[in-house]
Design a protein around this motif. Structure first.
Motif, short mmCIF file in Angstrom:
data_model
loop_
_atom_site.label_atom_id
_atom_site.label_comp_id
_atom_site.label_asym_id
_atom_site.label_seq_id
_atom_site.Cartn_x
_atom_site.Cartn_y
_atom_site.Cartn_z
N PHE A 36 46.09 39.88 28.97
CA PHE A 36 46.50 38.52 29.12
C PHE A 36 46.12 38.06 27.68
O PHE A 36 44.91 38.66 27.28
N ARG A 44 46.58 30.48 28.71
CA ARG A 44 46.51 31.99 28.67
C ARG A 44 47.79 32.29 29.09
O ARG A 44 48.64 31.62 30.02
N GLY A 46 50.31 35.99 30.20
CA GLY A 46 50.35 37.31 30.36
C GLY A 46 51.27 37.97 29.31
O GLY A 46 52.50 37.45 28.91
N THR A 105 47.55 34.07 37.34
CA THR A 105 46.19 34.47 37.51
C THR A 105 45.36 34.29 38.46
O THR A 105 44.38 34.85 38.53
N VAL A 108 44.43 37.61 39.83
CA VAL A 108 43.46 38.49 39.25
C VAL A 108 42.28 38.78 40.22
O VAL A 108 41.54 37.75 40.55
N TRP A 111 38.17 40.47 35.63
CA TRP A 111 38.37 39.91 34.14
C TRP A 111 37.52 40.86 33.14
O TRP A 111 36.43 41.03 33.90
#
Length: 121
Positions: A36, A44, A46, A105, A108, A111
């Protein structure tokens, strides 16, 4: 939970190349790994993802044909080769693990800390 560490960012001239690395603390085959990016003042987005199940790759339209995602299972590392870089590619790039490739996100699981990419003459 997979721990991720990015490297390879830096300053490059327009038209140049960089290769980002995302080193994982565990077996990357168990996870889909995505890249990302977030530019100042922007949301943000992808950029690319490689699926855990079949190795299928996905790219944002803005980077298709210029960026290539790959993984080295023996090193538990995912790479993002970035060619023909443009000033609009300037952003903080982060890798992320998830069960499935998705731009969302919310899926996710972990990170990395991010690495700065600056494209400027």
């Amino acid at each position: 939970q997979l721990q991720l560490v990015e490297s390879g960012g830096g300053l490059v001239q327009p038209g140049g190349s960089l290769r980002l690395s995302c080193a994982a603390s565990g077996f990357i085959l168990d996870y889909s790994i995505g890249w990302f990016r977030q530019a100042p003042g922007k949301e943000r987005e992808g950029v690319s993802c490689i699926s855990s199940s079949d190795g299928r790759t996905y790219y944002a339209d803005s980077v298709k044909g210029r960026f290539t995602i790959s993984r080295d299972n023996a090193k538990n590392t995912v790479y993002l080769q970035m060619n023909s870089l443009k000033p609009e590619d300037t952003a903080i790039y982060s890798c992320a693990s998830s069960a499935y490739c998705s731009r969302d996100t919310n899926f996710v699981a972990s990170w990395g800390q991010g690495t700065q990419v600056t494209v400027s003459s």
